[in-house]
Design an enzyme around this catalytic site. Structure first.
Site, PDB file in Angstrom:
ATOM      1  CB  CYS A   1      -1.718   7.049   1.238  1.00  0.00           C
ATOM      2  SG  CYS A   1      -3.085   6.261   2.104  1.00  0.00           S
TER       3      CYS A   1
ATOM      4  CD  GLU B   1      -2.979  -1.087   0.298  1.00  0.00           C
ATOM      5  OE1 GLU B   1      -3.140  -0.030  -0.335  1.00  0.00           O
ATOM      6  OE2 GLU B   1      -3.689  -2.093   0.130  1.00  0.00           O
TER       7      GLU B   1
HETATM    8  P1  NAD Z   1       8.414   4.446   4.782  1.00  0.00           P
HETATM    9  O1  NAD Z   1       8.376   3.613   3.542  1.00  0.00           O
HETATM   10  O2  NAD Z   1       9.593   5.265   5.045  1.00  0.00           O
HETATM   11  O3  NAD Z   1       8.248   3.498   6.060  1.00  0.00           O
HETATM   12  C1  NAD Z   1       7.164   2.594   6.175  1.00  0.00           C
HETATM   13  C2  NAD Z   1       7.577   1.438   7.066  1.00  0.00           C
HETATM   14  O4  NAD Z   1       8.588   0.682   6.402  1.00  0.00           O
HETATM   15  C3  NAD Z   1       8.162   1.878   8.404  1.00  0.00           C
HETATM   16  O5  NAD Z   1       7.713   1.001   9.414  1.00  0.00           O
HETATM   17  C4  NAD Z   1       9.658   1.727   8.169  1.00  0.00           C
HETATM   18  O6  NAD Z   1      10.395   1.531   9.341  1.00  0.00           O
HETATM   19  C5  NAD Z   1       9.682   0.494   7.275  1.00  0.00           C
HETATM   20  N1  NAD Z   1      10.902   0.329   6.473  1.00  0.00           N
HETATM   21  C6  NAD Z   1      11.807   1.289   6.116  1.00  0.00           C
HETATM   22  N2  NAD Z   1      12.826   0.712   5.420  1.00  0.00           N
HETATM   23  C7  NAD Z   1      12.536  -0.608   5.327  1.00  0.00           C
HETATM   24  C8  NAD Z   1      13.204  -1.704   4.711  1.00  0.00           C
HETATM   25  N3  NAD Z   1      14.344  -1.575   4.051  1.00  0.00           N
HETATM   26  N4  NAD Z   1      12.619  -2.927   4.786  1.00  0.00           N
HETATM   27  C9  NAD Z   1      11.447  -3.091   5.425  1.00  0.00           C
HETATM   28  N5  NAD Z   1      10.785  -2.089   6.036  1.00  0.00           N
HETATM   29  C10 NAD Z   1      11.317  -0.861   5.991  1.00  0.00           C
HETATM   30  O7  NAD Z   1       7.077   5.307   4.752  1.00  0.00           O
HETATM   31  P2  NAD Z   1       6.563   6.354   5.843  1.00  0.00           P
HETATM   32  O8  NAD Z   1       7.362   7.593   5.716  1.00  0.00           O
HETATM   33  O9  NAD Z   1       6.466   5.680   7.158  1.00  0.00           O
HETATM   34  O10 NAD Z   1       5.072   6.600   5.354  1.00  0.00           O
HETATM   35  C11 NAD Z   1       4.725   7.520   4.366  1.00  0.00           C
HETATM   36  C12 NAD Z   1       4.406   6.796   3.072  1.00  0.00           C
HETATM   37  O11 NAD Z   1       3.415   5.796   3.287  1.00  0.00           O
HETATM   38  C13 NAD Z   1       3.822   7.717   2.025  1.00  0.00           C
HETATM   39  O12 NAD Z   1       4.401   7.466   0.769  1.00  0.00           O
HETATM   40  C14 NAD Z   1       2.348   7.338   1.998  1.00  0.00           C
HETATM   41  O13 NAD Z   1       1.675   7.617   0.807  1.00  0.00           O
HETATM   42  C15 NAD Z   1       2.402   5.888   2.283  1.00  0.00           C
HETATM   43  N6  NAD Z   1       1.109   5.420   2.795  1.00  0.00           N
HETATM   44  C16 NAD Z   1       0.315   4.617   2.015  1.00  0.00           C
HETATM   45  C17 NAD Z   1      -0.932   4.207   2.466  1.00  0.00           C
HETATM   46  C18 NAD Z   1      -1.842   3.336   1.630  1.00  0.00           C
HETATM   47  O14 NAD Z   1      -2.794   2.791   2.173  1.00  0.00           O
HETATM   48  N7  NAD Z   1      -1.621   3.176   0.342  1.00  0.00           N
HETATM   49  C19 NAD Z   1      -1.371   4.621   3.720  1.00  0.00           C
HETATM   50  C20 NAD Z   1      -0.542   5.454   4.476  1.00  0.00           C
HETATM   51  C21 NAD Z   1       0.704   5.832   4.029  1.00  0.00           C
END
Ligand code: NAD
Length: 472
Positions: free
Chosen positions: A278, A244
């Site tokens: 998002c 997502e």
């Molecule tokens: P992010 O990708 O930086 O982090 C998301 C999660 O992934 C965190 O728990 C982080 O610690 C983890 N993560 C980071 N590096 C990783 C790796 N190498 N392997 C596995 N996990 C890892 O995103 P964010 O800044 O926390 O959130 C913002 C983003 O999320 C925006 O792009 C937003 O659009 C998206 N988002 C999407 C939805 C949806 O339903 N489509 C909902 C909310 C947020």
């Protein structure tokens, strides 16, 4: 000052093996309000082992057993609605009214999953063939910080309904909220090892989940960059993945729209969750002939989008979650100005009187074209770009001209026409005449907005394999 030193593994709170500490910063005043011990690979492997042991039994549970667990999870979380909301307001800076809605939708994910579970056809027979839906195994659930309780509850509800056991890696920016939630979930008295939660960094805990051969599925909510790495690195162990990801959602204002209703609806779509959503409708597509009237209507309606203390129920937009997010929003506002867009309201810097914390000005740009950076990239803050169009076909083409395809909106009085436009949009969800939700309707993206769907039966199916047994 709150201090968290444990993870939730095998049904108990256990001391962290990882020793690294992280400060929790309150977004309204950038003060340190907590300390968290971050998990390491060893903590993660312990949690995966606990989930694997539990799967041997829970993977064979009946529909009734799973329904009973979902009811217990609902009871346990709904008892803590106020505390969960308060934690989201304090740690994340979510405005209280919206934070409560987010927490409620998390809590309601459990009965919604139970309904879908009861309605799904789990076994099909014909002739000498039997087809059953089987849980995929141990699931790693990785979440973002902008709606922590919702993501955890939603993914957990679908996984539990499917018969999976889970290891959750919440966003490290949501540690205090997660602690309140785990304490609530603990009260549901689940079979040991069904639920495990390890808070840590993405490249440590998240990466171990993605690489570990005992994890069968990753359900991830977050950025495109991390989503890509999960798909790539997960391939080595043939992980099933649900991703997502981000969005740059269009809101098409049709020329028959009633501006008195449509503009406030468009601004809610743009600024919900302080723009850190998002699904945020960050491109407002407006017929050229109505541009002047739209500008005036936006100026008028913006008075309702007050910025300030997220705990105050009259406030519509809170601070950004972190300094990093604040800087990102500022840099995009600067970029918009440099590329020739015109600031209608808002602009760079902090709102007057909010000089500490991560507050930004809700900003609306006009004279935006779809090729500008602010129309192409996800800003993840309260920044809206107004793009003018000549014809309905052009509006649809601009809406679809994006690498993303998560969410979209159509605003207009002729419902048949709005539906016709909606049916041509390349997005996983399209809402007509304002933001709305349905917990049985799928959620997820076309294109770079992700892979797979959540919510209702679609969400449960993402945690299932199909097995056929054929007799001679
Ligand atoms: P992010 O990708 O930086 O982090 C998301 C999660 O992934 C965190 O728990 C982080 O610690 C983890 N993560 C980071 N590096 C990783 C790796 N190498 N392997 C596995 N996990 C890892 O995103 P964010 O800044 O926390 O959130 C913002 C983003 O999320 C925006 O792009 C937003 O659009 C998206 N988002 C999407 C939805 C949806 O339903 N489509 C909902 C909310 C947020």
């Amino acid at each position: 000052m709150k201090t968290i030193t444990t993870h939730y593994i095998g049904g108990s709170f256990v001391e962290s093996h990882g020793r690294e500490m992280m400060n929790v910063i309150r977004p309204v005043d950038s003060q340190v309000i907590g300390r968290v011990t971050l998990a390491d690979e060893e903590d993660t492997r312990c949690a995966i082992a606990a989930a694997k042991r539990a799967f041997a039994t829970y993977g064979r549970s009946t529909k009734e057993e799973r329904a009973d667990i979902l009811r217990r999870l609902h009871g346990a979380t709904s008892a803590r609605l106020d505390e969960l909301t308060a934690a989201m307001v304090e740690e994340y800076g979510g405005v209280v009214q919206f934070a409560r809605l987010i927490v409620e939708s998390g809590v309601n994910a459990f009965p919604a999953a139970e309904k879908a579970l009861q309605e799904m056809e789990w076994t099909r027979n014909w002739g000498k063939t039997t087809v059953t839906l089987e849980p995929v195994g141990v699931a790693g659930l990785i979440t973002a910080w902008n709606a922590n309780a919702l993501f955890i509850c939603l993914k957990l509800a679908s996984a539990v309904a499917a018969g999976c056991t889970v290891v959750i890696k919440p966003s490290e920016l949501s540690s205090l909220q997660t602690q309140v939630l785990i304490e609530a979930l603990h009260e549901a008295k689940l079979p040991n090892g069904l639920l495990n939660v390890v808070t840590g960094l993405g490249h440590v805990v998240g990466a171990e989940l993605v690489r570990n051969p005992d994890v069968d599925k990753i359900s991830f909510t977050g950025s495109v960059a991390v989503g890509e790495s999960i798909m790539r690195d997960g391939a080595a162990t043939m992980k099933r993945v649900t991703l997502e990801l981000g969005g740059k959602s269009p809101t098409i204002l049709l020329d028959d729209a009633d501006l008195a209703q449509a503009i406030p609806a468009a601004l809610v779509l743009a600024f919900m969750n302080s723009g850190q959503a998002c699904a945020a409708g960050t491109r407002l597509l407006v017929p050229k002939g109505r541009l002047d009237a739209v500008k005036q209507a936006i100026r008028d309606a913006m008075r309702a989008f007050t910025v300030g203390d997220p705990g105050d129920p009259k406030i519509a937009v809170g601070p950004m979650v972190s300094q990093k997010q604040y800087d990102q929003v500022q840099s995009y506002i600067r970029k918009g100005i440099e590329e020739g867009a015109e600031v209608l309201v808002g602009g760079e810097g902090r709102p007057q009187g909010l000089e500490v914390g991560y507050f930004v000005k809700p900003t609306v740009f006009v004279n935006v074209t779809n090729d500008m950076t602010i129309a192409r990239e996800e800003i993840f803050g309260p920044v809206l770009g107004v793009i003018a169009y000549d014809s309905e076909d052009e509006a649809i083409s601009i809406a679809n001209n994006s690498k993303y395809g998560l969410h979209a909106a159509v605003l207009g009085t002729d419902l048949q026409r709005a539906r016709r436009v909606a049916s041509q949009l390349r997005a996983g969800r399209v809402v007509i005449n304002g933001m709305t939700d349905d917990p049985q309707a799928p959620w997820g993206g076309f294109k770079y907005s992700g892979v797979g769907r959540e919510y209702g039966r679609y969400g449960i199916e993402a945690f299932l394999e199909t097995r056929a047994i054929l007799e001679v």
